[in-house]
Design an enzyme around this catalytic site. Structure first.
Site, short mmCIF file in Angstrom:
data_model
loop_
_atom_site.label_atom_id
_atom_site.label_comp_id
_atom_site.label_asym_id
_atom_site.label_seq_id
_atom_site.Cartn_x
_atom_site.Cartn_y
_atom_site.Cartn_z
N ASP A 78 8.02 20.79 -3.44
CA ASP A 78 8.66 20.35 -4.67
C ASP A 78 8.06 21.21 -5.77
O ASP A 78 6.87 21.48 -5.76
CB ASP A 78 8.36 18.86 -4.92
N ASP A 90 9.01 12.09 -4.50
CA ASP A 90 9.14 12.62 -3.15
C ASP A 90 8.75 11.60 -2.08
O ASP A 90 8.64 11.96 -0.91
CB ASP A 90 8.22 13.85 -2.98
N ASP A 116 4.21 16.20 -5.29
CA ASP A 116 3.20 15.60 -6.17
C ASP A 116 3.34 14.09 -6.23
O ASP A 116 2.68 13.43 -7.01
CB ASP A 116 3.28 16.21 -7.58
#
Length: 1204
Positions: free
Chosen positions: A487, A865, A861
């Site tokens: 990401d 996600d 992070d």
């Protein structure tokens, strides 16, 4: 008829959800149960143990099939590839003791919400409810549709209006009681599991049961020392496991305990508002948010007022999020559908913290309870820890097959023993004991521990590197990762954004860029007004907090965010921003932010309604993704467009200017403005978003810089050198994402980028997909043929081709899944950039990669996600927030250095596990061969084999895995399965060497002139002469006989087998490319040297005390030399075979090419297919979806067939 019976007997629970289950109905039958109880008694509990391991057998044996409506027992089966069974008992909830009002037994609904499943689940007149409890969630039987339905949530079918109308005044006291009894307490209760329960669950593992059987047999044969050593080791192993499980249980209990003791103010229809402990909340309850800080005890939908909450528990980012009330709309659509993807902006999630509330003119902020207990967001998070996704890894399945194979060898030995001992007319008791002894010798009881030693040591090393793991078995899987999905925000780039400049727009053209410098403040104007007010910042503890982008944008204006203001008339709280001392002069004292339309990843924009202090005019400011904001700045029809004034006109070079900055990797935000004609004393909170956000004036582009972390490029380079694919799933603009991917070397400088744009069907035009080269790629003027044919950019070792990369946005990805699914695998094998991806699509992407047999690592992070982290084979969170507990791995170092570290340790742990299993297999078979040879003469091992078992094998198992990971990642992965040609050949060849060596020793010693069959004298005569013989009649198998009977075969086979164990331990401890060399493992190296020295001393020393203790016979020196020569030859052959042949990667690649072997992995098949396709990749073309769906490609179900 049969079909109807089956339909009534079987159903789906949680259909189309992640935890989907098949449910089957059964009824207990008395005679079957009686027969099973008799079986338990006659088998001494063995049948009960078998049913414990196989709950489906228990149900099939005790019950008969019936419809779910009649069932008193249900059998649940997962719909994934594991097909695991669970047995659950159907129970009844009795509502009669509630003392319900008169008329409750009639046909009228007991619950005011007529659509509620509760009304359809209560059996009348008995007032009972059938239910089952599965993974902490309660399901009740719906009599109308004949299904079990989840309870503990409000129905999703409720509209916005019905939520306000049905629950806006609270529930009645009677309804609360019914819901409390049926839904259960609003509590996430995790019991601290008693130690005895944990202990029983651990020792009832099939491995330990077999181990207990083996040790019982050995103890009965007087082999006490080694048995005791194994028992002590097992007690330590079980004790540590139970301790870890207990600690985890305690931590989880402490984590959720406070959640159950929150005091809330609940409103009921009859009794008004009163304080209540949160465990008594039920779905539909109305509670007040009085402005105090509150940790939410349930999921709730806000119906009045606005709230600012910290969702760090869910997202991993401690950024204040604004929640707005659910609109009182008359729409017939369910409330979630009405709010489209953005329904979350109205929902207060359990476990998140309410920081501030803003009241409306109607009174305090109010919310309706949506979900309670384990149905909530926090409950779901806790359940994902309690019931993790099972690890589908061939190592563990292969280990079971391996043990079955060894057991088959043991059965062969059992038959051999029976034949030998029966032919010599030995007592039945001796025959049975010896046969079972040889059976257990073939399967070493330490194999369960061997599979975990590598992961335990790897976990300890990872902990030193600040990488924490909640699923140790997942470490081995990390060794197989061949694709890592990143990401962008906070993962590859720095957390903070830096303001670079603003490009104002006036009329039909962009103006001169304004660069941000402390000495030159931004001049006053609509752009400054937008930057000062269009945000969701709050002042907490005298500090401005919020999204990093909002913070940087606001700081660039040099304005101040004063604390929330309230006038004396009880008007709503209003946030006011004022010019600071360094700000440019403005013709207003400040701007009051009256209402927010919050940002969401689905809408990609946010707006605020504001008012300059002292003025009557209302302003709407919008900021968001440029392509989204620009769409709101165009009039709705062509006729309007022609009559539009210049201020509405978007600059003609808008797209060109946007590309100029996104292609340099800048983050670009668009700003827009509109004057709202609302009139005086209007309640701005009632303004419709769709109406307000139309016909806006485009203000300009805000350009922000997002720098890569300094560790990013080296790590991505290391992964590229290791032939590990990288892809990027980000929320950024596509052009920005492609540029940053290039800057990070995720895309090779010489590679071409093909942008994919797919569109939904419109009117008569079918869905389309267009392919175009990115700007940088066009500069090279490459033809499609050249895009395909750049040979030097192809990775040949692993078969990957990376001379072109696909890039697309979520919108296109969705269209591809819906209309071009047959193209999806072709795209995924070379796709690198996925832009504008929402959290849900990230999870979908990981799943699609897994369907192609990739082992996927996901590094994020933690912000959005969580789903993808749980879905991946190895999810690595760079956040220390509570959300990271759902991720198998958490790194406290906030950069991607943890990714190669984890892969290195995973590879080392995997190779270590294989090495220890190989060693233990050889150790068992070495002893098996020696024992079988001795049994030929009705002899068994003496006390000397205790040294082989305890001093050599146990210590080797404990120290072999201490070798650390090799610092450089190899460009290929270790084998992912035990049953693979190199590993099986290694074991088979080494067993053959052992058989040859031991058989030669066994036969050659019989040919020596000094050999006698049996002897009672052990010390050497002065001339190394003969020893007193004893007749064959003196031999036996009882311990009394064995203490006085000695044999030359035993004396010969002991050094051959013992030193052979040391040889295979050395040979199997291969270092490079996945582990450091053996000499770096000081403990293991010194241990092997000491073991070899001890064995040689015991074998070569002519000391009577040693011979007496070891039960050896004296042999001539020349015979000992012959034995050492046999061992030396075996070592040389074994080392050469293992190191030069079996571990030779190039040789295996040549053999694969020679025999035409090709990997069965789906992504490999697609790569081979595409390499031979002259029309792929398509460039500068457009395709349309076929109207027929007959030939739509359906991706095969996920299987781990990654045979390289």
């Amino acid at each position: 008829m049969e079909e109807k019976l089956w339909k009534d007997h079987c159903a789906l629970l949680n259909k189309d959800e992640e935890n989907e289950l098949e449910i089957f109905g059964y009824k207990t039958q008395g005679c079957r149960k009686a027969l099973c109880i008799a079986g338990y008694i006659l088998s001494c509990g063995a049948l009960l143990l078998l049913f414990y391991w196989k709950p489906e057998w228990d149900v099939w044996a005790n019950c008969i099939r019936c419809s779910l409506e009649e069932a008193d027992v249900v059998l649940l089966r997962t719909t994934d590839e594991f097909r695991r069974y669970t047995r659950k008992k159907v129970t009844w909830i009795d509502l009669a003791p509630l003392a319900l009002p008169v008329g409750s037994n009639s046909d009228g609904p007991l619950v005011a919400d007529k659509d509620s499943v509760l009304n359809r689940a209560i059996m009348k007149p008995q007032l009972k409810v059938r239910c089952i409890q599965v993974q902490k969630i309660r399901y009740i039987w719906d009599f109308s549709i004949k299904e079990f339905k989840k309870v503990g949530s409000l129905e999703d079918s409720n509209t916005c209006h019905s939520i306000h109308h049905k629950f806006g005044a609270g529930l009645t006291r009677e309804e609360q009681k019914i819901r409390q009894l049926v839904c259960g307490p609003n509590a996430i209760e995790i019991e601290i599991r008693p130690i005895w329960k944990l202990l029983f669950k651990e020792i009832l593992n099939p491995f330990y049961v077999f181990q207990a059987f083996t040790l019982t047999l050995w103890l009965s044969q007087g082999y006490i020392e080694y048995s005791v050593a194994i028992i002590i080791l097992s007690i330590i192993s079980v004790g540590l496991t139970v301790y870890d499980l207990r600690q985890q249980s305690t931590k989880l209990h402490d984590l959720v305990q406070e959640h159950n003791k929150v005091q809330v103010t609940v409103c009921t229809k009859s009794e008004g508002c009163k304080e209540l402990e949160s465990r008594y909340l039920v779905p539909g309850d109305l509670f007040l948010l009085d402005g105090k800080k509150l940790c939410l005890p349930c999921d709730a939908v806000l119906i009045d007022g606005t709230c600012i909450v910290n969702e760090g528990m869910l997202t991993g980012e401690s950024i204040p999020v604004t929640k707005t009330p659910l609109p009182l709309a008359e729409s017939p659509m369910p409330w979630k559908t009405h709010s489209v993807e953005d329904y979350r902006r109205h929902v207060l999630f359990c476990g998140t913290e309410v920081i501030q509330t803003k009241v409306t003119g109607r009174g305090p902020a109010r919310a309706v309870v949506l979900q309670t207990g384990f149905n909530t967001a926090k409950g779901d998070l806790v359940r994902s820890i309690l019931y993790p996704k099972p690890v589908n890894f061939k190592l563990y399945r292969d280990a079971l097959k391996f043990i079955v194979g060894l057991s088959a060898i043991g059965v062969f030995g059992l038959i051999y023993t029976v034949c030998v001992f029966v032919s010599h007319k030995k007592p039945v008791a001796d025959v049975v004991a010896m046969a079972l002894l040889l059976l257990t010798v073939a399967v070493p009881p330490t194999i369960p521990a061997a599979l975990t030693t590598g992961t335990v040591y790897a976990q300890r090393r990872l902990k030193k590197k600040k990488i924490f793991c909640i699923q140790p078995r997942g470490i081995n899987i990390c060794g197989q990762i061949n694709l890592v999905c990143f990401d962008k925000t906070g993962t590859l780039t720095e957390d903070g954004l830096d303001l670079w400049g603003i490009i104002p727009s006036e009329g039909s053209r962009f103006q001169k860029i304004h660069k941000f410098h402390p000495s030159t403040p931004l001049p006053w104007g609509p752009v400054c007004g937008a930057m000062a007010s269009c945000h969701s910042l709050v002042v907490l503890d005298k500090k401005i907090q919020g999204d990093p982008l909002d913070v940087k944008m606001f700081e660039g204006t040099h304005w101040d965010d004063s604390s929330t203001a309230q006038d004396g008339t009880g008007c709503p709280h209003t946030c006011v921003v004022r010019p600071g001392p360094k700000a440019s002069s403005a013709p207003t004292e400040g701007i009051a932010i009256l209402h927010q339309f919050p940002f969401s990843s689905g809408l990609q924009r946010m707006s605020v309604v504001s008012q300059k202090i002292g003025e009557e005019q209302y302003d709407l400011y919008m900021k968001g993704a440029p392509e989204i904001v620009s769409s709101f700045c165009r009039p709705e029809t062509v006729q309007n467009w022609e009559r539009a004034t210049l201020q509405f006109y978007i600059p003609a070079n808008f797209l060109k200017e946007l590309k100029t900055y996104t292609s340099q990797g800048f983050r670009v935000i668009a700003l827009a403005h509109k004057v709202l004609n609302l009139g005086k004393d209007v309640d701005v909170s009632n303004v419709e978003r769709e109406e307000a956000e139309s016909g806006l004036a485009f203000l300009g582009l805000l350009v922000m810089e997002n720098r890569l972390k300094q560790e990013t490029k080296p790590v991505l380079g290391e992964l590229a050198a290791a032939r590990i694919r990288k892809c990027w799933s980000t929320g950024d603009n596509l052009q920005t994402a492609v540029t940053v991917a290039r800057n990070a070397d995720m895309i090779h400088p010489g590679s071409k980028v093909i942008l994919i744009e797919a569109n939904e069907p419109e009117d008569s035009t079918p869905a389309s997909i267009a392919w175009s080269l990115a700007e940088e790629s066009k500069a090279n003027t490459a033809t499609p043929c050249e895009v395909r044919a750049t040979a030097e950019e192809k990775i040949t070792l692993e078969g990957e081709t990376c001379n072109y990369h696909f890039a697309n946005e979520e919108k296109s990805y969705q269209v591809i899944i819906k209309h071009f699914y047959s193209l999806l695998p072709k795209i995924l094998v070379n796709a690198t950039v996925f832009a504008r991806m929402s959290p849900g699509r990230k999870s979908s992407l990981v799943e699609e990669f897994q369907k192609l047999n990739y082992y996927v690592g996901m590094c994020g992070d933690g912000a959005n996600d969580c789903g993808a982290l749980k879905m991946a084979h190895a999810g690595i969170s760079l956040s220390e927030q509570e959300a990271s507990v759902a991720s198998p791995f958490t790194s406290q170092i906030p950069n991607i250095q943890c990714v190669p570290e984890l892969i290195r340790e995973g590879r080392a742990a995997l190779v270590s596990s294989f090495a220890v299993v190989k060693y233990l297999t050889l150790y068992g078979l070495i002893q098996f061969v020696g024992t079988a040879l001795l049994f030929w003469q009705l002899q068994i091992f003496g006390i000397q084999y205790l040294i082989q078992d305890v001093v050599i094998t146990l210590l080797v198992c404990l120290t072999m895995s201490l070798t650390e990971a090799y610092p450089k990642l190899a460009p290929y992965r270790p084998p992912g399965q035990l049953i693979s040609p190199p590993l099986l050949l290694s074991i088979i060849l080494n067993v053959c060497f052992t058989i040859i060596m031991q058989t030669c020793g066994f036969l050659l010693v019989k040919q020596q002139p000094w050999y006698v069959l049996l002897a009672t004298q052990r010390h050497c005569s002065p001339g190394n002469g003969t020893v007193s013989p004893t007749g064959p009649g003196g031999n036996g198998t009882s311990s009394g006989d064995q203490s006085t009977v000695l044999s030359y075969e035993d004396t010969t086979l002991w050094p051959l087998s013992s030193i052979n164990c040391i040889i295979v331990a050395f040979v199997f401890s291969k270092g490079k490319p996945f582990r450091k060399p053996i000499y770096t493992n000081y403990v293991f190296s010194v241990l092997l040297a000491l073991q070899l020295a001890v064995c040689l001393f015991l074998f070569l020393a002519d000391i009577d005390a040693v011979y007496s203790g070891m039960q050896f016979l004296c042999t001539p020196v020349i015979w000992r030399v012959y034995i050492l020569l046999m061992l030396l030859v075996t070592f040389c052959i074994s080392f050469f075979t293992e190191d030069v042949i079996l571990q030779n990667k190039r040789l295996w690649l040549l053999l694969k090419a020679w025999f035409g072997y090709q990997s069965k992995s789906q992504y490999r098949k697609w790569q081979r297919m595409l390499q031979g396709d002259p029309n792929w990749p398509p460039v500068n073309g457009k395709d349309f979806a076929a109207k027929s769906t007959d030939e739509v490609y359906i991706n095969p179900t996920y299987e781990h067939n990654d045979e390289e």
